[in-house]
Design a protein around this motif. Structure first.
Motif, PDB file in Angstrom:
ATOM      1  N   LEU A 127       0.847  -1.184   0.000  1.00  0.00           N
ATOM      2  CA  LEU A 127       0.000   0.000   0.000  1.00  0.00           C
ATOM      3  C   LEU A 127       0.884   1.235   0.000  1.00  0.00           C
ATOM      4  CD1 LEU A 127      -3.008   0.934   0.322  1.00  0.00           C
ATOM      5  CD2 LEU A 127      -2.621   0.869   2.788  1.00  0.00           C
ATOM      6  N   GLY A 128       0.561   2.191  -0.851  1.00  0.00           N
ATOM      7  CA  GLY A 128       1.334   3.430  -0.900  1.00  0.00           C
ATOM      8  C   GLY A 128       0.426   4.639  -1.033  1.00  0.00           C
ATOM      9  N   GLN A 129       0.770   5.715  -0.310  1.00  0.00           N
ATOM     10  CA  GLN A 129       0.045   6.976  -0.398  1.00  0.00           C
ATOM     11  C   GLN A 129       1.041   8.117  -0.514  1.00  0.00           C
ATOM     12  OE1 GLN A 129      -2.439   6.329   3.329  1.00  0.00           O
ATOM     13  NE2 GLN A 129      -3.890   7.456   2.049  1.00  0.00           N
ATOM     14  N   SER A 130       0.812   8.959  -1.495  1.00  0.00           N
ATOM     15  CA  SER A 130       1.704  10.102  -1.697  1.00  0.00           C
ATOM     16  C   SER A 130       1.767  10.952  -0.438  1.00  0.00           C
ATOM     17  CB  SER A 130       1.194  10.934  -2.878  1.00  0.00           C
ATOM     18  OG  SER A 130       2.019  12.041  -3.105  1.00  0.00           O
ATOM     19  N   ALA A 134       4.746   4.076   2.478  1.00  0.00           N
ATOM     20  CA  ALA A 134       4.373   2.802   1.864  1.00  0.00           C
ATOM     21  C   ALA A 134       4.541   1.699   2.886  1.00  0.00           C
ATOM     22  CB  ALA A 134       5.237   2.538   0.632  1.00  0.00           C
ATOM     23  N   TRP A 135       3.695   0.666   2.759  1.00  0.00           N
ATOM     24  CA  TRP A 135       3.685  -0.420   3.729  1.00  0.00           C
ATOM     25  C   TRP A 135       3.500  -1.758   3.034  1.00  0.00           C
ATOM     26  CZ3 TRP A 135       0.921   4.054   3.933  1.00  0.00           C
ATOM     27  CH2 TRP A 135       1.220   4.943   4.961  1.00  0.00           C
ATOM     28  N   LYS A 136       4.036  -2.799   3.662  1.00  0.00           N
ATOM     29  CA  LYS A 136       3.752  -4.180   3.300  1.00  0.00           C
ATOM     30  C   LYS A 136       2.916  -4.748   4.431  1.00  0.00           C
ATOM     31  CE  LYS A 136       6.159  -8.420   1.826  1.00  0.00           C
ATOM     32  NZ  LYS A 136       7.512  -9.013   1.569  1.00  0.00           N
ATOM     33  N   ILE A 137       1.757  -5.303   4.093  1.00  0.00           N
ATOM     34  CA  ILE A 137       0.783  -5.702   5.103  1.00  0.00           C
ATOM     35  C   ILE A 137       0.493  -7.191   4.962  1.00  0.00           C
ATOM     36  CG2 ILE A 137      -1.522  -5.242   6.030  1.00  0.00           C
ATOM     37  CD1 ILE A 137      -1.299  -2.518   4.440  1.00  0.00           C
ATOM     38  N   ASP A 138       0.582  -7.927   6.054  1.00  0.00           N
ATOM     39  CA  ASP A 138       0.339  -9.363   5.987  1.00  0.00           C
ATOM     40  C   ASP A 138      -1.137  -9.661   6.253  1.00  0.00           C
ATOM     41  OD1 ASP A 138      -0.153  -9.450   8.741  1.00  0.00           O
ATOM     42  OD2 ASP A 138       1.761 -10.386   9.238  1.00  0.00           O
ATOM     43  N   PRO A 139      -1.563 -10.924   6.106  1.00  0.00           N
ATOM     44  CA  PRO A 139      -2.986 -11.237   6.265  1.00  0.00           C
ATOM     45  C   PRO A 139      -3.526 -10.978   7.672  1.00  0.00           C
ATOM     46  CG  PRO A 139      -1.859 -13.009   5.092  1.00  0.00           C
ATOM     47  CD  PRO A 139      -0.797 -12.096   5.606  1.00  0.00           C
TER      48      PRO A 139
END
Length: 261
Positions: A127-130, A134-139
């Motif tokens: 997920l990224g937002q200007s 940015a993030w990596k997200i697990d279940p």
């Protein structure tokens, strides 16, 4: 990440679940006019995303790979719109190698300002937002901030495609020198750059705007950049064609990557 980002994540996960329901069955494959494959999973994912985005904000237009026949004179008036690929990497889906994604991006004035890339098989999302990160997200909803490599490694790590290769890429790699290929399907190659696993992803072949927008939002929120081969930032909805130019995605902006082309 704000409420809208979490809503996008929820939509992408719902679409991913619909894809998996098809993935775990016997399914047929149709060929579209451009000879690219189409499955029931593409269509199921598209229905969910379009419905949920309209519920989120009915005033924001939607451009999808499965509904791309919107004339440019209409699209050119859009200052903000959703750009989606309901199943990026259908060839990977058909091969059942798990390397396919759901891509949802918000475009403002030609720039992807928010994007989610969801991997249905693993449940991992990017997920990224200007201006936000940015993030990596697990279940399990554990989120890890991610960032590009600010400096190129001595041995360059290059994200490459499992399904596409060509002479232009081979020449690029020869000029680059010492390198290792990190093979991956779909928009995940851009995510490898965003999380710092790869230094660069050179895409010297055809892609469409829905293939790249969400992951570009992630790369740029992680501190990287996606450019054309003249090193100009990749932009969206600027012309009749929805094909991208050849492009480079990278983290180290002090390196002159263009000299390897």
């Amino acid at each position: 990440m704000d409420k809208q980002a979490l809503q996008l994540l929820d939509i992408a996960r719902a679409a991913g679940q619909a894809i998996l329901e098809v993935y775990h069955q016997d399914f047929s494959v149709e060929q579209k006019e451009d000879d690219s494959p189409l499955t029931a999973a593409d269509l199921a994912s598209n229905r969910i995303i379009v419905q949920r985005l309209r519920e989120l904000d009915p005033d924001v237009p939607i451009l999808s790979e499965e509904g791309a026949d919107i004339p440019y004179p209409i699209r050119s008036q859009w200052r903000q719109y959703w750009l989606i690929d309901p199943l990026d990497g259908t060839r990977e889906f058909v091969k059942r190698n798990g390397e396919f994604t759901v891509n949802i991006a918000l475009i403002e004035n030609g720039r992807p300002v928010a994007g989610v890339v969801h991997v249905p098989v693993t449940g991992i999302s990017y997920l990224g937002q200007s201006g936000q990160g940015a993030w990596k997200i697990d279940p399990q909803d554990r989120s890890l901030p991610i960032r590009v490599r600010d400096r190129r490694q001595a041995t360059a790590h290059v994200a490459g495609s499992r399904s596409h290769a060509g002479d232009s890429l081979r020449r690029f790699l020869e000029r680059l020198g010492d390198h290792e290929i990190v093979s991956m399907g779909s928009s995940l190659k851009l995510c490898l750059v965003a999380e710092g696993t790869a230094d660069i992803y050179p895409r010297l072949g055809p892609t469409s705007e829905w293939d790249t927008a969400a992951a570009q939002a992630v790369v740029e929120a992680a501190g990287g950049i996606v450019t054309d081969t003249q090193l100009r930032p990749l932009r969206y909805n600027t012309k009749e064609s929805l094909l991208n130019p050849h492009f480079l995605a990278f983290g180290d902006q002090d390196e002159d990557w263009g000299k390897y082309l």
